[in-house]
Scaffold this active site. Structure first.
Site, PDB file in Angstrom:
ATOM      1  N   ARG A   1      12.953   4.486 -24.672  1.00 30.95           N
ATOM      2  CA  ARG A   1      12.604   5.334 -23.628  1.00 30.95           C
ATOM      3  C   ARG A   1      13.964   5.631 -22.770  1.00 30.95           C
ATOM      4  O   ARG A   1      14.799   4.567 -22.723  1.00 30.95           O
ATOM      5  CB  ARG A   1      11.602   4.328 -22.605  1.00 30.95           C
ATOM      6  CG  ARG A   1      10.265   4.502 -23.004  1.00 30.95           C
ATOM      7  CD  ARG A   1       9.264   3.651 -22.321  1.00 30.95           C
ATOM      8  NE  ARG A   1       9.630   2.487 -21.976  1.00 30.95           N
ATOM      9  CZ  ARG A   1      10.266   1.958 -21.065  1.00 30.95           C
ATOM     10  NH1 ARG A   1      10.765   2.482 -19.782  1.00 30.95           N
ATOM     11  NH2 ARG A   1      10.487   0.406 -20.950  1.00 30.95           N
TER      12      ARG A   1
ATOM     13  N   TYR B   1      11.059  10.800 -29.296  1.00 30.40           N
ATOM     14  CA  TYR B   1      10.890   9.383 -29.522  1.00 30.40           C
ATOM     15  C   TYR B   1       9.793   8.819 -28.569  1.00 30.40           C
ATOM     16  O   TYR B   1       9.754   8.906 -27.250  1.00 30.40           O
ATOM     17  CB  TYR B   1      12.168   8.288 -29.404  1.00 30.40           C
ATOM     18  CG  TYR B   1      12.023   7.023 -29.858  1.00 30.40           C
ATOM     19  CD1 TYR B   1      12.305   6.877 -31.144  1.00 30.40           C
ATOM     20  CD2 TYR B   1      11.512   6.041 -28.985  1.00 30.40           C
ATOM     21  CE1 TYR B   1      11.966   5.525 -31.818  1.00 30.40           C
ATOM     22  CE2 TYR B   1      11.540   4.657 -29.460  1.00 30.40           C
ATOM     23  CZ  TYR B   1      11.668   4.396 -30.662  1.00 30.40           C
ATOM     24  OH  TYR B   1      11.441   3.210 -31.291  1.00 30.40           O
TER      25      TYR B   1
ATOM     26  N   LYS C   1       2.946   6.012 -21.618  1.00 30.66           N
ATOM     27  CA  LYS C   1       3.647   5.793 -20.334  1.00 30.66           C
ATOM     28  C   LYS C   1       3.577   6.850 -19.341  1.00 30.66           C
ATOM     29  O   LYS C   1       3.203   6.654 -18.124  1.00 30.66           O
ATOM     30  CB  LYS C   1       5.144   5.275 -20.653  1.00 30.66           C
ATOM     31  CG  LYS C   1       5.151   4.272 -21.551  1.00 30.66           C
ATOM     32  CD  LYS C   1       4.580   2.814 -21.172  1.00 30.66           C
ATOM     33  CE  LYS C   1       4.911   1.976 -22.086  1.00 30.66           C
ATOM     34  NZ  LYS C   1       4.484   0.428 -21.834  1.00 30.66           N
TER      35      LYS C   1
ATOM     36  N   HIS D   1      -0.091  -1.865 -16.301  1.00 29.64           N
ATOM     37  CA  HIS D   1       0.790  -2.245 -17.692  1.00 29.64           C
ATOM     38  C   HIS D   1       0.335  -3.701 -18.290  1.00 29.64           C
ATOM     39  O   HIS D   1       1.160  -4.533 -18.320  1.00 29.64           O
ATOM     40  CB  HIS D   1       2.161  -2.345 -17.399  1.00 29.64           C
ATOM     41  CG  HIS D   1       3.129  -2.376 -18.516  1.00 29.64           C
ATOM     42  ND1 HIS D   1       4.587  -2.683 -18.565  1.00 29.64           N
ATOM     43  CD2 HIS D   1       2.862  -2.008 -19.846  1.00 29.64           C
ATOM     44  CE1 HIS D   1       5.124  -2.651 -19.705  1.00 29.64           C
ATOM     45  NE2 HIS D   1       4.161  -2.124 -20.390  1.00 29.64           N
TER      46      HIS D   1
ATOM     47  N   SER E   1       8.666  -5.527 -20.779  1.00 32.89           N
ATOM     48  CA  SER E   1       8.923  -5.622 -22.160  1.00 32.89           C
ATOM     49  C   SER E   1       9.681  -6.707 -22.571  1.00 32.89           C
ATOM     50  O   SER E   1      10.392  -7.381 -21.886  1.00 32.89           O
ATOM     51  CB  SER E   1       9.907  -4.159 -22.325  1.00 32.89           C
ATOM     52  OG  SER E   1       9.340  -3.253 -21.615  1.00 32.89           O
TER      53      SER E   1
ATOM     54  N   CYS F   1       8.574  -9.675 -23.784  1.00 38.51           N
ATOM     55  CA  CYS F   1       8.167 -10.955 -23.314  1.00 38.51           C
ATOM     56  C   CYS F   1       7.160 -11.444 -24.203  1.00 38.51           C
ATOM     57  O   CYS F   1       6.277 -12.483 -24.044  1.00 38.51           O
ATOM     58  CB  CYS F   1       7.621 -11.048 -21.759  1.00 38.51           C
ATOM     59  SG  CYS F   1       9.011 -11.029 -20.764  1.00 38.51           S
TER      60      CYS F   1
ATOM     61  N   ASP G   1      -1.268  -3.125 -24.365  1.00 40.93           N
ATOM     62  CA  ASP G   1      -0.199  -2.500 -23.652  1.00 40.93           C
ATOM     63  C   ASP G   1      -0.745  -2.154 -22.198  1.00 40.93           C
ATOM     64  O   ASP G   1      -0.005  -2.285 -20.952  1.00 40.93           O
ATOM     65  CB  ASP G   1       0.383  -1.332 -24.121  1.00 40.93           C
ATOM     66  CG  ASP G   1       1.963  -1.079 -23.625  1.00 40.93           C
ATOM     67  OD1 ASP G   1       2.456  -1.875 -23.172  1.00 40.93           O
ATOM     68  OD2 ASP G   1       2.229   0.088 -23.648  1.00 40.93           O
TER      69      ASP G   1
ATOM     70  N   ARG H   1       9.920   0.499 -34.246  1.00 39.67           N
ATOM     71  CA  ARG H   1       8.524   0.439 -33.929  1.00 39.67           C
ATOM     72  C   ARG H   1       7.519   0.723 -35.176  1.00 39.67           C
ATOM     73  O   ARG H   1       7.976   1.372 -36.230  1.00 39.67           O
ATOM     74  CB  ARG H   1       8.250   1.628 -32.904  1.00 39.67           C
ATOM     75  CG  ARG H   1       9.082   1.398 -31.702  1.00 39.67           C
ATOM     76  CD  ARG H   1       8.159   0.733 -30.584  1.00 39.67           C
ATOM     77  NE  ARG H   1       9.215   0.244 -29.723  1.00 39.67           N
ATOM     78  CZ  ARG H   1       8.817  -0.506 -28.405  1.00 39.67           C
ATOM     79  NH1 ARG H   1       7.429  -0.719 -28.379  1.00 39.67           N
ATOM     80  NH2 ARG H   1       9.492  -0.726 -27.616  1.00 39.67           N
TER      81      ARG H   1
HETATM   82  O1  O2Y Z   1      10.876   2.632 -26.385  1.00 44.43           O
HETATM   83  C1  O2Y Z   1       9.967   3.281 -26.350  1.00 44.43           C
HETATM   84  O2  O2Y Z   1       9.997   4.483 -26.337  1.00 44.43           O
HETATM   85  C2  O2Y Z   1       8.685   2.473 -26.428  1.00 44.43           C
HETATM   86  S1  O2Y Z   1       8.353   1.535 -24.944  1.00 44.43           S
HETATM   87  C3  O2Y Z   1       6.922   0.661 -25.112  1.00 44.43           C
HETATM   88  C4  O2Y Z   1       6.182   1.014 -26.228  1.00 44.43           C
HETATM   89  C5  O2Y Z   1       5.069   0.343 -26.515  1.00 44.43           C
HETATM   90  C6  O2Y Z   1       4.485  -0.736 -25.094  1.00 44.43           C
HETATM   91  N1  O2Y Z   1       5.469  -0.830 -24.345  1.00 44.43           N
HETATM   92  C7  O2Y Z   1       6.633  -0.184 -24.245  1.00 44.43           C
HETATM   93  C8  O2Y Z   1       7.273  -0.783 -22.894  1.00 44.43           C
HETATM   94  O3  O2Y Z   1       8.664  -0.306 -22.888  1.00 44.43           O
HETATM   95  O4  O2Y Z   1       6.448  -1.385 -22.120  1.00 44.43           O
HETATM   96 MN    MN Z   2       4.638  -1.584 -22.527  1.00 40.26          MN
END
Ligand code: O2Y
Ligand code: MN
Length: 594
Positions: free
Chosen positions: A70, A211, A220, A240, A262, A264, A287, A378
């Site tokens: 992200r 991605y 999200k 979340h 994230s 944890c 999530d 992932r």
């Molecule tokens: O990096 C990404 O695109 C995924 S981030 C993510 C994916 C699944 C669950 N939680 C998260 C997060 O960053 O909280």
């Molecule tokens: Mn998450």
């Protein structure tokens, strides 16, 4: 599905997007297995999907090294007033952002197909679910959306001719000229990536990344950033949070929703198998939770997703056997290493293979200097494949929540488990939640980052208003509100060793919470909340030193007094939108600390 729909608004929006992005073709997705297989065949032909000999119907993808996570710096909440986006979000005026992005979208799907993906967040037809439609030029996104959401014909039926939907426009931002060879992972450079949200019109525009959270817009972008706005307007909660069911030996059920930043171990906790005898734990989601007050006056939660987009590195039969068993077939792996016998591998999974192909497509051996898998590699896995998925995980009514848990990764100060004195105190705990960064986070390792309710990257409006929304929900729920707890599995000794074994032994803290709800166990009052007394926590069968337990439960007044200026600085960020009730909670804690 044939091209076009019975929904005029949807048809008009698809036409408008197609006129702008100018794809060579438009394909409406029906969500069928045949469609998934066709997409994967296309991706194999393009060299993007690597079939895995060891896992039926499973594929490995390698992204461009610039497109691996992200992109928080390129994520925007675009509201007419910057104040409404608040201090925790990047902001650009909607007209300006749209002008920039229209320039990028102009002709961006040339040489590609635009896929129309109707999807439901939550079981189709549930009173808590919502419908979205994603337009994308990425077949990888189509396959992932098939797993992560409910896609296709049933959604179109639920939408009907006049139903509303959240429009989600996505492009990888890599038009193909005639005769141009495609990249293995086409995307735009970082400065052209935009993950934009327009909450005042419930609209999502994403450009330049293929991605995860940047591209699978149901997750999200919709289920948190846009949904938090809808939830505030409509009087519900988009959080979340993982959702789990704990059943005690007498068969009594407790439903828990828990928020952790994230890195944890949220997915591990969601699928945890208790070490205490007679207790059962089932997973409802790992999530995101959408929660509404239902006819019984209680807060009911659904998991809006139908899959897990989990971090692979660190996942093993020791840390999360249920996740490992979920991953046996029908999985999309992204940025993992490929072994010579056609399996995936990542750091922390098992013994390293003697040779592999790393996530960048290069030869790798244990002597290599770099990791074989990207730290944010992932798996995309159907939730239904999880061996401990709760039989009621798709109940359209959701499950009634008894317990909220907040937490973070703290090597000091924060005890294993604390119960809030009241709803307002629990909201204070959520609002001040903090976690130390790890190599899986952005920024330097070991920095303390305040991440209220684990929502900092995912809240679609002003954080102060969000705190107020939590307080208002508590007022509405009254005595039917869930009880609130704070946990820290990561406290360390002076020698830097973890004091608590974690994983399945976390069930011991969960059991205490359930017994608190039932009124069958006691607690002692401390300046920071209610905590188990000696003997309240079930430690049967656990080999843990008395001194470790003492250290885990210690409330060091000096350490907590040192927290206060940091909380004050954190609260100052929210200016006059910080609810007075939270300032009062801070003043009361200061008094209790003496
Ligand atoms: O990096 C990404 O695109 C995924 S981030 C993510 C994916 C699944 C669950 N939680 C998260 C997060 O960053 O909280
Ligand atoms: Mn998450």
């Amino acid at each position: 599905m044939t091209n076009g729909s019975r929904n005029d608004k949807l048809n008009a929006w698809v036409k408008e997007a197609a006129d702008l992005c100018r794809p060579d073709a438009i394909q409406w997705c029906d969500g069928s297995r045949a469609e998934y297989d066709r997409m994967m065949a296309l991706l194999k032909e393009r060299g993007m999907a690597v079939p895995l000999a060891k896992r039926p119907n499973s594929f490995l993808f390698r992204t461009d090294p610039s497109d691996v996570a992200r992109v928080e710096d390129r994520t925007y909440i675009s509201t007419r007033s910057q104040e409404d986006a608040g201090p925790t979000n990047n902001w650009v005026l909607p007209d300006d952002l749209k002008r920039t992005m229209r320039g990028l979208y102009d002709g961006c799907m040339k040489g590609r197909t635009m896929y129309v993906i109707p999807f439901s967040m939550g079981p189709v037809g549930s009173p808590i679910s919502k419908i979205g439609v994603e337009l994308t030029d990425s077949p990888y996104v189509v396959c992932n959306m098939h797993i992560m959401t409910r896609v296709g014909t049933s959604v179109m039926e639920a939408l009907g001719p006049t139903g509303g939907f959240i429009p989600c426009l996505h492009s990888i931002g890599a038009p193909l000229e005639k005769g141009q060879k495609d990249a293995l992972w086409p995307c735009a450079p970082i400065e052209k990536k935009y993950i934009s949200h327009f909450p005042e019109e419930n609209l999502i525009w994403s450009y330049g990344s293929g991605y995860g959270g940047n591209a699978l817009l149901g997750k999200k972008c919709f289920a948190l950033r846009i949904a938090t706005n809808m939830a505030r307007r409509e009087g519900w909660m988009a959080e979340h949070m993982l959702i789990m069911r704990l059943t005690n030996p007498e068969g009594k059920r407790f439903h828990i929703a828990a928020a952790f930043p994230s890195a944890c171990g949220k997915t591990n906790l969601a699928m945890m198998q208790p070490s205490i005898k007679g207790w059962k734990c089932e997973c409802i989601g790992d999530d995101i939770a959408w929660m509404k007050v239902r006819g019984d006056g209680r807060l009911h939660a659904i998991n809006p997703e139908s899959g897990f987009f989990g971090v692979a590195p660190g996942t093993s039969y020791d840390t999360n056997p249920m996740a490992m068993d979920t991953l046996k077939e029908n999985i999309i792996f992204t940025n993992c290493a490929l072994t010579d016998d056609g399996d995936v591998w990542w750091e922390g999974m098992a013994d390293a293979p003697p040779h592999a192909i790393d996530w960048k497509g290069r030869d790798w051996t244990p002597a290599s200097r770099e990791d074989a898998a990207h730290p944010n590699a992932r798996f995309t896995a159907p939730a239904a494949q999880c061996p401990v998925i709760c039989p009621d995980w798709e109940d359209p009514e959701g499950v009634p929540i008894d317990i909220f848990i907040f937490g973070g990764r703290r090597s000091s100060a924060v005890p294993l488990v604390t119960e809030a004195f009241s709803w307002d105190h629990g909201v204070f705990m959520g609002a001040t939640a903090a976690s130390e960064t790890t190599s899986a986070n952005i920024g330097a390792v070991g920095n303390l980052r305040r991440d209220p309710f684990a929502m900092k990257p995912f809240l679609g409006y002003h954080m102060g208003d969000y705190f107020q929304h939590w307080l208002a929900m508590g007022d509405r729920l009254g005595t039917k509100a869930p009880r609130i707890f704070y946990v820290n599995w990561f406290r360390k000794s002076a020698e830097g060793k973890f004091l608590w074994p974690g994983f399945s032994d976390n069930s011991r803290a969960l059991k205490w919470m359930c017994e608190r709800v039932d009124g069958t166990v006691g607690a002692r009052e401390t300046p920071i909340g209610l905590m188990p007394r000696d003997g309240d926590l079930d430690l049967s069968g656990l080999d843990i030193a008395k001194d470790n337990m003492k250290a885990l439960m210690d409330v060091d007044l000096k350490e907590w007094k040192a927290e206060v200026p940091d909380i004050e600085k954190h609260f100052a960020l929210f200016g006059d939108r910080l609810p007075a009730r939270l300032r009062k909670q801070l003043e009361e804690m200061k008094k209790r600390l003496g």
